[in-house]
Design an enzyme around this catalytic site. Structure first.
Site, PDB file in Angstrom:
ATOM      1  N   GLN A   1       0.818  -1.207   0.000  1.00 53.02           N
ATOM      2  CA  GLN A   1       0.000   0.000   0.000  1.00 53.02           C
ATOM      3  C   GLN A   1       0.856   1.263   0.000  1.00 53.02           C
ATOM      4  OE1 GLN A   1      -2.877   0.061   3.157  1.00 53.02           O
ATOM      5  NE2 GLN A   1      -3.966   1.826   2.357  1.00 53.02           N
TER       6      GLN A   1
ATOM      7  N   ASP B   1      -3.203  -8.079  -4.869  1.00 51.55           N
ATOM      8  CA  ASP B   1      -2.378  -9.266  -4.755  1.00 51.55           C
ATOM      9  C   ASP B   1      -2.231  -9.915  -6.132  1.00 51.55           C
ATOM     10  OD1 ASP B   1      -1.259 -11.772  -4.174  1.00 51.55           O
ATOM     11  OD2 ASP B   1      -2.398 -11.990  -2.317  1.00 51.55           O
ATOM     12  N   ALA B   2      -1.006 -10.195  -6.549  1.00 51.68           N
ATOM     13  CA  ALA B   2      -0.758 -10.829  -7.841  1.00 51.68           C
ATOM     14  C   ALA B   2      -1.419 -12.190  -7.951  1.00 51.68           C
ATOM     15  CB  ALA B   2       0.749 -10.978  -8.065  1.00 51.68           C
TER      16      ALA B   2
ATOM     17  N   GLU C   1      10.653  -8.403 -12.575  1.00 49.79           N
ATOM     18  CA  GLU C   1      11.439  -8.539 -11.338  1.00 49.79           C
ATOM     19  C   GLU C   1      10.563  -8.453 -10.087  1.00 49.79           C
ATOM     20  OE1 GLU C   1      15.180  -6.172  -9.551  1.00 49.79           O
ATOM     21  OE2 GLU C   1      15.388  -6.643 -11.678  1.00 49.79           O
TER      22      GLU C   1
END
Length: 272
Positions: free
Chosen positions: A116, A138-139, A156
């Site tokens: 955040q 969230d990925a 990366e």
């Protein structure tokens, strides 16, 4: 102490131990960096890439960030980005998303990051860039509907994830049919086959791969003086930041230079 802490973190990542705890640690670390490293000209958190051949064009004000922009240029080079909806997962301080928005004429760019504080910093650093926005998320559980994007960029960031296959499935879900997923990150060379298995989600067809390691080492060398000057301002955590930034003599620098660590790029296309 800083280097031993970083070494233990890298070993635990390589061995796949405590993935949820590692994800929590990375989030706390990036929150801390965003709150206390407030340089207004620091928009990138990657190791950089120096491509071979003729340098790609940049505006004079962006030249100081050339080596870091290099990872994004190789990511979108020859992709049909103009007029499309782009998502960067793990957008950090937003420099890469800003570069794509300013140089490649997409319809929109959304930067998604788990931290955040980092998203707040990205919004501040990149305010005023047309068609660019940032969100916390969230990925492994992206807050977007199916087929919301035409291009997904991931630079990366995946080494911080607890569940890379879940991330790849989410990429496949949020991509529209025919959309592109362009990825770059580092791994121990012995684990590259595992990485390809993790990224091979149903619906994603691999279209290309590259080893970027030599160009990443060249970028680390090119950025060495600048990093050392900034790290020298710190009163605490100098050793840790030297390791974290890949400075000469760090564990990651040695790994990349000797070939034990590989920095690779992958491209996939959504079937359909």
């Amino acid at each position: 102490m800083g280097s031993s802490l970083f070494s233990n973190l890298l070993k635990s990542i390589e061995q796949g131990r405590f993935p949820r705890a590692q994800k929590w640690v990375w989030r706390r670390l990036y929150n801390l960096l965003s709150r206390f490293w407030r340089d207004e000209d620091w928009r990138f958190m990657n190791y950089g890439f120096v491509p071979e051949g003729v340098p790609f064009p940049l505006k004079p004000e962006d030249e100081p960030e050339r080596v870091f922009i290099g990872l994004y240029q190789q990511a979108v080079e020859n992709l049909p980005v103009a007029g499309l909806r782009v998502l960067e997962v793990g957008s950090g301080r937003g420099g890469g998303s800003r570069y794509i928005a300013r140089y490649h004429a997409p319809a929109s760019v959304v930067g998604l990051d788990y931290s955040q504080a980092t998203v707040a910093r990205a919004k501040s650093l990149n305010a005023g860039t047309p068609s660019l926005s940032f969100e916390v998320g969230d990925a492994e559980r992206m807050p977007f509907p199916d087929g919301a994007f035409d291009v997904v960029v991931n630079i990366e960031s995946s080494h911080c994830y607890a569940d890379v296959p879940a991330f790849a499935r989410e990429v496949a879900r949020v991509l529209a049919p025919g959309g592109w997923f362009t990825f770059a990150d580092m791994r121990a060379r012995a684990s590259l086959a595992e990485l390809d298995d993790q990224l091979g989600a149903p619906g994603l067809e691999k279209m290309g791969e590259r080893d970027l390691s030599a160009g990443v080492v060249a970028a680390l060398d090119a950025a060495e003086a600048r990093k050392r000057e900034r790290i020298g301002r710190l009163r605490l955590m100098r050793r840790f930041m030297s390791e974290f930034s890949g400075s000469r003599g760090s564990i990651l620098y040695k790994g990349l230079a000797t070939g034990q660590v590989a920095y690779v790029a992958r491209r996939y296309r959504k079937v359909g």
